[in-house]
Design a protein around this motif. Sequence first.
Motif, PDB file in Angstrom:
ATOM      1  N   PHE A  86       0.814  -1.202   0.000  1.00 13.33           N
ATOM      2  CA  PHE A  86       0.000   0.000   0.000  1.00 13.33           C
ATOM      3  C   PHE A  86       0.859   1.269   0.000  1.00 13.33           C
ATOM      4  O   PHE A  86       0.322   2.373  -0.098  1.00 13.33           O
ATOM      5  CB  PHE A  86      -0.942  -0.021   1.200  1.00 13.33           C
ATOM      6  CG  PHE A  86      -1.841  -1.226   1.175  1.00 13.33           C
ATOM      7  CD1 PHE A  86      -2.680  -1.450   0.112  1.00 13.33           C
ATOM      8  CD2 PHE A  86      -1.817  -2.146   2.209  1.00 13.33           C
ATOM      9  CE1 PHE A  86      -3.496  -2.565   0.066  1.00 13.33           C
ATOM     10  CE2 PHE A  86      -2.638  -3.259   2.178  1.00 13.33           C
ATOM     11  CZ  PHE A  86      -3.481  -3.479   1.098  1.00 13.33           C
ATOM     12  N   ASP A  87       2.192   1.101   0.096  1.00  9.82           N
ATOM     13  CA  ASP A  87       3.125   2.204  -0.115  1.00  9.82           C
ATOM     14  C   ASP A  87       3.648   2.219  -1.546  1.00  9.82           C
ATOM     15  O   ASP A  87       4.620   2.898  -1.852  1.00  9.82           O
ATOM     16  CB  ASP A  87       4.301   2.110   0.862  1.00  9.82           C
ATOM     17  CG  ASP A  87       3.861   2.285   2.300  1.00  9.82           C
ATOM     18  OD1 ASP A  87       2.892   3.041   2.522  1.00  9.82           O
ATOM     19  OD2 ASP A  87       4.466   1.665   3.196  1.00  9.82           O
ATOM     20  N   ASN A  88       3.016   1.408  -2.418  1.00 10.02           N
ATOM     21  CA  ASN A  88       3.359   1.302  -3.838  1.00 10.02           C
ATOM     22  C   ASN A  88       4.722   0.660  -4.058  1.00 10.02           C
ATOM     23  O   ASN A  88       5.402   0.933  -5.058  1.00 10.02           O
ATOM     24  CB  ASN A  88       3.311   2.670  -4.539  1.00 10.02           C
ATOM     25  CG  ASN A  88       3.099   2.528  -6.039  1.00 10.02           C
ATOM     26  OD1 ASN A  88       2.437   1.587  -6.496  1.00 10.02           O
ATOM     27  ND2 ASN A  88       3.640   3.441  -6.818  1.00 10.02           N
ATOM     28  N   GLU A  89       5.146  -0.203  -3.146  1.00  7.63           N
ATOM     29  CA  GLU A  89       6.371  -0.981  -3.320  1.00  7.63           C
ATOM     30  C   GLU A  89       6.001  -2.360  -3.872  1.00  7.63           C
ATOM     31  O   GLU A  89       4.982  -2.932  -3.500  1.00  7.63           O
ATOM     32  CB  GLU A  89       7.104  -1.136  -1.986  1.00  7.63           C
ATOM     33  CG  GLU A  89       7.544   0.180  -1.367  1.00  7.63           C
ATOM     34  CD  GLU A  89       8.092   0.004   0.030  1.00  7.63           C
ATOM     35  OE1 GLU A  89       8.850   0.879   0.467  1.00  7.63           O
ATOM     36  OE2 GLU A  89       7.758  -1.005   0.681  1.00  7.63           O
ATOM     37  N   LEU A  90       6.842  -2.880  -4.744  1.00  7.17           N
ATOM     38  CA  LEU A  90       6.591  -4.189  -5.342  1.00  7.17           C
ATOM     39  C   LEU A  90       7.432  -5.244  -4.630  1.00  7.17           C
ATOM     40  O   LEU A  90       8.661  -5.158  -4.606  1.00  7.17           O
ATOM     41  CB  LEU A  90       6.932  -4.177  -6.832  1.00  7.17           C
ATOM     42  CG  LEU A  90       6.637  -5.488  -7.586  1.00  7.17           C
ATOM     43  CD1 LEU A  90       5.141  -5.783  -7.555  1.00  7.17           C
ATOM     44  CD2 LEU A  90       7.145  -5.412  -9.016  1.00  7.17           C
TER      45      LEU A  90
ATOM     46  N   PRO B  49     -15.009  -7.175   1.402  1.00  8.30           N
ATOM     47  CA  PRO B  49     -13.983  -6.298   2.004  1.00  8.30           C
ATOM     48  C   PRO B  49     -12.756  -6.093   1.124  1.00  8.30           C
ATOM     49  O   PRO B  49     -11.703  -6.687   1.347  1.00  8.30           O
ATOM     50  CB  PRO B  49     -13.616  -7.048   3.280  1.00  8.30           C
ATOM     51  CG  PRO B  49     -13.822  -8.492   2.913  1.00  8.30           C
ATOM     52  CD  PRO B  49     -14.966  -8.522   1.951  1.00  8.30           C
ATOM     53  N   SER B  50     -12.865  -5.261   0.106  1.00  2.00           N
ATOM     54  CA  SER B  50     -11.670  -4.863  -0.624  1.00  2.00           C
ATOM     55  C   SER B  50     -10.886  -3.875   0.228  1.00  2.00           C
ATOM     56  O   SER B  50     -11.369  -3.397   1.256  1.00  2.00           O
ATOM     57  CB  SER B  50     -12.034  -4.220  -1.964  1.00  2.00           C
ATOM     58  OG  SER B  50     -12.707  -2.993  -1.744  1.00  2.00           O
ATOM     59  N   ARG B  51      -9.675  -3.553  -0.206  1.00  4.86           N
ATOM     60  CA  ARG B  51      -8.850  -2.608   0.557  1.00  4.86           C
ATOM     61  C   ARG B  51      -9.552  -1.256   0.697  1.00  4.86           C
ATOM     62  O   ARG B  51      -9.588  -0.676   1.777  1.00  4.86           O
ATOM     63  CB  ARG B  51      -7.502  -2.436  -0.144  1.00  4.86           C
ATOM     64  CG  ARG B  51      -6.652  -1.287   0.389  1.00  4.86           C
ATOM     65  CD  ARG B  51      -6.185  -1.541   1.791  1.00  4.86           C
ATOM     66  NE  ARG B  51      -5.388  -0.425   2.289  1.00  4.86           N
ATOM     67  CZ  ARG B  51      -4.880  -0.343   3.493  1.00  4.86           C
ATOM     68  NH1 ARG B  51      -5.114  -1.295   4.361  1.00  4.86           N
ATOM     69  NH2 ARG B  51      -4.159   0.683   3.866  1.00  4.86           N
ATOM     70  N   ALA B  52     -10.147  -0.756  -0.396  1.00  7.64           N
ATOM     71  CA  ALA B  52     -10.812   0.542  -0.343  1.00  7.64           C
ATOM     72  C   ALA B  52     -12.009   0.508   0.598  1.00  7.64           C
ATOM     73  O   ALA B  52     -12.228   1.433   1.385  1.00  7.64           O
ATOM     74  CB  ALA B  52     -11.244   0.961  -1.746  1.00  7.64           C
ATOM     75  N   ASP B  53     -12.784  -0.568   0.539  1.00  5.95           N
ATOM     76  CA  ASP B  53     -13.954  -0.675   1.416  1.00  5.95           C
ATOM     77  C   ASP B  53     -13.531  -0.738   2.876  1.00  5.95           C
ATOM     78  O   ASP B  53     -14.157  -0.113   3.740  1.00  5.95           O
ATOM     79  CB  ASP B  53     -14.765  -1.929   1.056  1.00  5.95           C
ATOM     80  CG  ASP B  53     -15.420  -1.809  -0.305  1.00  5.95           C
ATOM     81  OD1 ASP B  53     -15.613  -0.663  -0.745  1.00  5.95           O
ATOM     82  OD2 ASP B  53     -15.723  -2.837  -0.913  1.00  5.95           O
ATOM     83  N   PHE B  54     -12.478  -1.474   3.143  1.00  8.25           N
ATOM     84  CA  PHE B  54     -12.012  -1.643   4.518  1.00  8.25           C
ATOM     85  C   PHE B  54     -11.577  -0.300   5.103  1.00  8.25           C
ATOM     86  O   PHE B  54     -11.994   0.087   6.195  1.00  8.25           O
ATOM     87  CB  PHE B  54     -10.852  -2.640   4.532  1.00  8.25           C
ATOM     88  CG  PHE B  54     -10.182  -2.784   5.860  1.00  8.25           C
ATOM     89  CD1 PHE B  54     -10.687  -3.636   6.818  1.00  8.25           C
ATOM     90  CD2 PHE B  54      -9.030  -2.059   6.161  1.00  8.25           C
ATOM     91  CE1 PHE B  54     -10.076  -3.773   8.042  1.00  8.25           C
ATOM     92  CE2 PHE B  54      -8.408  -2.187   7.383  1.00  8.25           C
ATOM     93  CZ  PHE B  54      -8.937  -3.046   8.324  1.00  8.25           C
ATOM     94  N   VAL B  55     -10.747   0.421   4.388  1.00  7.34           N
ATOM     95  CA  VAL B  55     -10.224   1.691   4.889  1.00  7.34           C
ATOM     96  C   VAL B  55     -11.332   2.723   5.021  1.00  7.34           C
ATOM     97  O   VAL B  55     -11.419   3.436   6.026  1.00  7.34           O
ATOM     98  CB  VAL B  55      -9.103   2.208   3.962  1.00  7.34           C
ATOM     99  CG1 VAL B  55      -8.662   3.595   4.382  1.00  7.34           C
ATOM    100  CG2 VAL B  55      -7.916   1.252   3.988  1.00  7.34           C
ATOM    101  N   LYS B  56     -12.190   2.826   4.018  1.00 15.28           N
ATOM    102  CA  LYS B  56     -13.253   3.835   4.050  1.00 15.28           C
ATOM    103  C   LYS B  56     -14.254   3.550   5.162  1.00 15.28           C
ATOM    104  O   LYS B  56     -14.676   4.463   5.886  1.00 15.28           O
ATOM    105  CB  LYS B  56     -13.971   3.880   2.701  1.00 15.28           C
ATOM    106  CG  LYS B  56     -14.987   5.019   2.609  1.00 15.28           C
ATOM    107  CD  LYS B  56     -15.603   5.070   1.230  1.00 15.28           C
ATOM    108  CE  LYS B  56     -16.512   6.293   1.097  1.00 15.28           C
ATOM    109  NZ  LYS B  56     -17.550   6.356   2.126  1.00 15.28           N
TER     110      LYS B  56
END
Length: 222
Positions: free
Chosen positions: A86-90, A172-179
């Motif tokens: 989620f910090d855009n690191e691969l 629960p996608s990442r966006a749904d979880f955070v929002k």
Amino acid sequence: MKRVFDRRGLDEHARRPLQKILAFLVLFAGVTLAIGFALRDVIKNVVAGVFSYTDKPFRIGDRTERNGNSGVVEDISFRVARVRTFDNELLTVPNHALTSDVVKNPVAKKALRLKCVFGIAHEDDVEKAADIIVEEAEESDAILEDPAPSVRLTELADSYVGLQSRTWIEDPSRADFVKARADYVKVLKARSDEEEISIPFPQRTVSGRNEWTDPASFGGDD
């Protein structure tokens, strides 16, 4: 083999082809072992990749957590899996590390439980605060009615009383979880302010000497 040939009385004409065959077999076995040792990690990863496809512990697009790293699975090949944090690191993870270690997949099921701890002051009404936490969860469109929201008293700290809310969200996608979490915490903060329920800061009491005396100058008296 020379001693074996001598005991059997083989002449030079019979020995030469047998020696060539034996040398070839020894060379072939040595090369095979060398290749096997060199490719053992590759083979191990390929086998683990096959199991990843058949067992399906996670899919492309799933959010996973492992060894303190969390992110979204971008690709699964026969040798490695690639996870975008989620910090855009691969992160490139060998497949055998994924199949031999514990990998957390929070979105494997259709519902996910959210747990948030809210600290209130010791003098505040615990029952009132718990009712507010449940009421705001019931008002949220992102939080499911079944299972019903609940609250547990989890901590009696020095400066606050910890109440843990337990709610469930769907898909629960990442966006749904955070929002969902952010919106829920936001409305609870506003409601707590309205109901005059405080969220205290940690407090510390420092004790020691009764009177402070300035230390002597490092350079001595002028």
